[in-house]
Structure formats: C-alpha cells, structure tokens
Enzyme design. Structure first.
Site, PDB file in Angstrom:
ATOM      1  N   ARG A  44       0.862  -1.185   0.000  1.00  0.00           N
ATOM      2  CA  ARG A  44       0.000   0.000   0.000  1.00  0.00           C
ATOM      3  C   ARG A  44       0.897   1.233   0.000  1.00  0.00           C
ATOM      4  O   ARG A  44       2.114   1.136   0.119  1.00  0.00           O
ATOM      5  CB  ARG A  44      -1.018   0.010   1.157  1.00  0.00           C
ATOM      6  N   GLY A  45       0.234   2.411  -0.120  1.00  0.00           N
ATOM      7  CA  GLY A  45       0.991   3.654  -0.314  1.00  0.00           C
ATOM      8  C   GLY A  45       1.037   3.898  -1.822  1.00  0.00           C
ATOM      9  O   GLY A  45       1.380   2.975  -2.586  1.00  0.00           O
ATOM     10  N   ALA A  46       0.693   5.126  -2.239  1.00  0.00           N
ATOM     11  CA  ALA A  46       0.493   5.383  -3.677  1.00  0.00           C
ATOM     12  C   ALA A  46       1.687   4.965  -4.553  1.00  0.00           C
ATOM     13  O   ALA A  46       1.505   4.214  -5.525  1.00  0.00           O
ATOM     14  CB  ALA A  46       0.128   6.850  -3.885  1.00  0.00           C
ATOM     15  N   ARG A  87      -7.617  -0.024  -6.483  1.00  0.00           N
ATOM     16  CA  ARG A  87      -7.608   1.153  -5.607  1.00  0.00           C
ATOM     17  C   ARG A  87      -7.771   2.403  -6.477  1.00  0.00           C
ATOM     18  O   ARG A  87      -6.823   2.857  -7.115  1.00  0.00           O
ATOM     19  CB  ARG A  87      -6.301   1.196  -4.789  1.00  0.00           C
ATOM     20  N   GLN A 194      -1.992   2.596   9.899  1.00  0.00           N
ATOM     21  CA  GLN A 194      -0.700   2.678   9.206  1.00  0.00           C
ATOM     22  C   GLN A 194       0.322   3.458  10.029  1.00  0.00           C
ATOM     23  O   GLN A 194       1.525   3.219   9.941  1.00  0.00           O
ATOM     24  CB  GLN A 194      -0.847   3.360   7.832  1.00  0.00           C
ATOM     25  N   ASP A 235      -2.088  10.880  -2.445  1.00  0.00           N
ATOM     26  CA  ASP A 235      -2.459   9.807  -3.374  1.00  0.00           C
ATOM     27  C   ASP A 235      -2.824  10.352  -4.742  1.00  0.00           C
ATOM     28  O   ASP A 235      -2.792   9.630  -5.733  1.00  0.00           O
ATOM     29  CB  ASP A 235      -3.620   8.986  -2.806  1.00  0.00           C
ATOM     30  N   ASN A 245      -5.509  12.454   0.237  1.00  0.00           N
ATOM     31  CA  ASN A 245      -4.576  11.663   1.052  1.00  0.00           C
ATOM     32  C   ASN A 245      -5.405  10.922   2.099  1.00  0.00           C
ATOM     33  O   ASN A 245      -6.634  11.096   2.178  1.00  0.00           O
ATOM     34  CB  ASN A 245      -3.517  12.565   1.691  1.00  0.00           C
ATOM     35  N   LYS A 246      -4.759  10.123   2.905  1.00  0.00           N
ATOM     36  CA  LYS A 246      -5.440   9.282   3.899  1.00  0.00           C
ATOM     37  C   LYS A 246      -6.507  10.062   4.659  1.00  0.00           C
ATOM     38  O   LYS A 246      -6.283  11.209   5.045  1.00  0.00           O
ATOM     39  CB  LYS A 246      -4.385   8.726   4.861  1.00  0.00           C
TER      40      LYS A 246
HETATM   41  O1  MRU Z   1      -4.438   3.339   2.229  1.00  0.00           O
HETATM   42  P1  MRU Z   1      -2.957   3.543   2.114  1.00  0.00           P
HETATM   43  O2  MRU Z   1      -2.188   2.980   3.271  1.00  0.00           O
HETATM   44  O3  MRU Z   1      -2.420   3.079   0.791  1.00  0.00           O
HETATM   45  O4  MRU Z   1      -2.794   5.116   2.168  1.00  0.00           O
HETATM   46  C1  MRU Z   1      -1.513   5.667   2.054  1.00  0.00           C
HETATM   47  C2  MRU Z   1      -1.527   7.150   2.140  1.00  0.00           C
HETATM   48  O5  MRU Z   1      -2.551   7.776   2.286  1.00  0.00           O
HETATM   49  C3  MRU Z   1      -0.234   7.837   1.949  1.00  0.00           C
HETATM   50  O6  MRU Z   1      -0.196   9.029   2.664  1.00  0.00           O
HETATM   51  C4  MRU Z   1      -0.052   8.156   0.462  1.00  0.00           C
HETATM   52  O7  MRU Z   1      -0.194   7.004  -0.321  1.00  0.00           O
HETATM   53  C5  MRU Z   1       1.239   8.779   0.175  1.00  0.00           C
HETATM   54  S1  MRU Z   1       2.536   7.629   0.518  1.00  0.00           S
HETATM   55  C6  MRU Z   1       3.904   8.000  -0.053  1.00  0.00           C
END
Ligand code: MRU
Length: 349
Positions: A44-46, A87, A194, A235, A245-246
């Site tokens: 996970r993470g963009a 996603r 996270q 994201d 973002n999250k």
């Molecule tokens: O749902 P996730 O864990 O994939 O969400 C991740 C985030 O929101 C991060 O802040 C975002 O992807 C940037 S990470 C470099």
C-alpha cells in the site's frame, strides 16, 4: 529491507498487514495475486502500489498462454483493468499502467519472450526511477525543516509506502540524517493503523525520536506540544493543488491553518493528475465496513452497525504551504507552479 522485488518469474511483496509483529513475504506468481495484494493492503501507499502494478503487468505477460482463448494484447488489457480497479484514488497506479501500456505498444510485434523481457525491464525501470526521485524530494524537503523541529506526519509515507526511500517520511529521514534533531508525532491513523503499525516501526528502526498519538489528540498536540511543520504524502494531486490523502488529512490541514503551522505535501510527479482540475473530481475509495467496526479483526462496536469508510479525503489547495516533488518546492499559485514543473516533459505523461 526490500518491500517489493522480482525473483525468477515472480513478484515478492513484504506483507504490510502483518507488520510490525511479523515480517513475512507473499510471493505472487499470477497478476491476480498482485491485484489481491494491492486491494487487501499487503502492499500500500500510492508509489508502492504503482510499482507493484507495473510488475503485475509484467507478470501478466509471463502468465499468458496461447490456449487462454484470447490474444496477448487482450490478456494484458484485462490484467490492466483488474489491477486498476483495486484502488481508485491513488493515481500512481494508473500512471504506472499507462507507462507499461506505452512500452507494450512499442514492442507488441516482437516475440512473446521479448515482450515479457521488455515489460519486466520497464517495471524495473519504474521501480528504479521512483527510488532515485524520492532521494531528490527528500533533499528539497529537508531544506525546509528547521533544527529541533517538532514534525507532525500522517499515515505511512516511508519506504514501505513507496518501495524506495519515502515521501514525507523520506524528508524526515533526510532531516534527521542532516543532524537536525527532529522529533516526530505519529497519529495512529485509524481505521487500519498505518501510523501506529508502520510509521512507528520505520522511525523506531531508523532511530528517529517519535511519539505515538491517537488521531483525536491532534488538536491537543498543536496546542500543547508546539508543532513546527506538518509533512504528509498524497495519493493524487490535481492541477489546482487540491489533493487526496489518507482520511483525516483534511482535518489535520484545517488545524494546521488555524495554528499558522506550515503544511507541506511531499509526492513524486507520478502522483500529479493534470487531467483533473479540482479535488472534487477525485474518486474516493470506499472500503469494507469491517475495517471500522473492528480493530485487527476484533469487533469493537455493534455487530453489523452502519459504517462510513472512505479511505481518503480531499484537502483544498489553500490549506497547503507548498508541494514538494522531485522537481523542487512548488509554491502557490499551484495552477501555475504545478503546470510549469511539467512543461519540460509534459509529453512524457
Ligand atoms: O491506504 P494507504 O495505506 O495506501 O494510504 C496511504 C496514504 O494515504 C499515503 O499518505 C499516500 O499514499 C502517500 S505515501 C507515499
């Protein structure tokens, strides 16, 4: 520790759902296993999702057999659609799949073996590119961090989220390595933690001083702990600087504005979506209600109660002090600074 890597004809992923207590890897020998791993947040993470999807596309070429009842192109197309659907908010996923499709279009007349090696090479390059540009972002970002800074971050934006160095957490790591004596506040980041599970683990491993807080302590921390700057990832950032973002980032940005605290967004340019003008156009991923009713599989509310579970929210650009990409520090007005940061290689996207 490698988060995503290719071995033989398989993709190996560090299973982030098991961290911090277990360090286990999952091995994907079919692109559908990669899609499942992305959906279930094993990776996970963009930026990391983009890298995994690129390898997933290469893997699809290795999965192809003539007796599947479709052409290689149709099979790759199907794989691309399934990977993309996992996603919807993180635009890096689409970005990586578009890059892979461009490469395929250039080599489609070649033999199956050559297409496979060409697509694998392209995925390796996307991965390598991410690593290199994250180091640049970290250097730009670290120059904005004052000595002895109290930094507030959110979610996980480190090596785990990017398969490289990290975005916001990469800046924090670079500032720490520069001897800036930083201290980091880490919100746990419900529903799937996270922050508590991944960011705390990464900071612990790097020896960077940090304090874990629950998400509802943010106001208290601004009032009583003195936050010097906020660093978050993204994201998807759109043309006017609005970004997704999250879930919870928007509330954090409002608090930062109220407390006149600089608020920085750190993301590679593959997170920027010039096709969208405003944040309200960004599709928001809605996830399984069980993530909210439960914590780590343990029911903490009323069974089957109604739940809202958007994975992301959108923060308007007027709450953002600057966007840090591998190209530099982009300041308001973002419509202008974001566009001009692309002018040289606009065709690349
Ligand atoms: O749902 P996730 O864990 O994939 O969400 C991740 C985030 O929101 C991060 O802040 C975002 O992807 C940037 S990470 C470099």
């Amino acid at each position: 520790m490698e988060v995503v890597y290719w071995e033989g004809q398989r993709l190996v992923l560090l299973d982030q759902t098991k961290l911090p207590h277990q360090t286990t890897y999952v091995t994907c020998s079919h692109y559908q296993e990669v899609a499942e791993a992305i959906y279930s947040l094993k990776v996970r993470g963009a930026p990391a999702i983009g890298v995994a999807a690129a390898y997933g596309c290469a893997l699809a070429a290795f999965n192809y057999r003539d007796d599947l009842g479709m052409s290689l192109e149709q099979f790759l197309d199907q794989a691309g659609r399934e990977l993309l659907a996992t996603r919807p908010t993180a635009v890096n996923l689409r970005w990586a799949l578009e890059r892979m499709n461009d490469v395929y279009q250039n080599i489609r007349e070649k033999s199956l073996e050559n297409v496979r090696s060409g697509l694998l090479e392209a995925a390796l390059q996307i991965h390598d590119r991410e690593r290199k540009l994250e180091e640049k972002m970290a250097t730009f970002g670290a120059s904005l961090v004052p000595p002895k800074a109290n930094i507030l971050t959110y979610c996980n934006t480190g090596a785990l989220a990017t398969a490289g160095w990290g975005t916001a957490l990469g800046v924090i790591r670079a500032a720490h390595n520069d001897g800036k004596n930083v201290r980091v506040f880490v919100p746990e980041t419900r529903p799937v933690l996270q922050g508590a599970r991944l960011t705390a683990w990464e900071l612990h491993g790097a020896g960077i001083p940090y304090t874990l807080i629950t998400d509802n302590m943010l106001g208290y921390v601004f009032l009583h702990e003195g936050i010097d700057l906020v660093l978050v990832g993204a994201d998807r950032i759109v043309s006017n600087g609005d970004f997704a973002n999250k879930i919870g980032t928007y509330g954090l940005a409002v608090l930062a504005k109220y407390h006149q605290c600089p608020f920085y967004v750190v993301a590679p340019s593959s997170t920027i979506d010039l096709n969208l003008k405003e944040g309200k156009e960004i599709p928001i991923e809605m996830r399984d209600p069980r993530e909210v009713r439960e914590i780590r599989g343990q029911l903490v509310s009323v069974k089957n109660c109604a739940v809202l579970n958007p994975a992301f929210d959108v923060t308007p650009h007027d709450l953002v002090t600057a966007v840090i990409t591998e190209k530099g520090v982009l300041s308001p007005p973002f419509k202008k600074s974001i566009k001009s940061s692309f002018d040289e290689e606009g065709a690349y996207r």
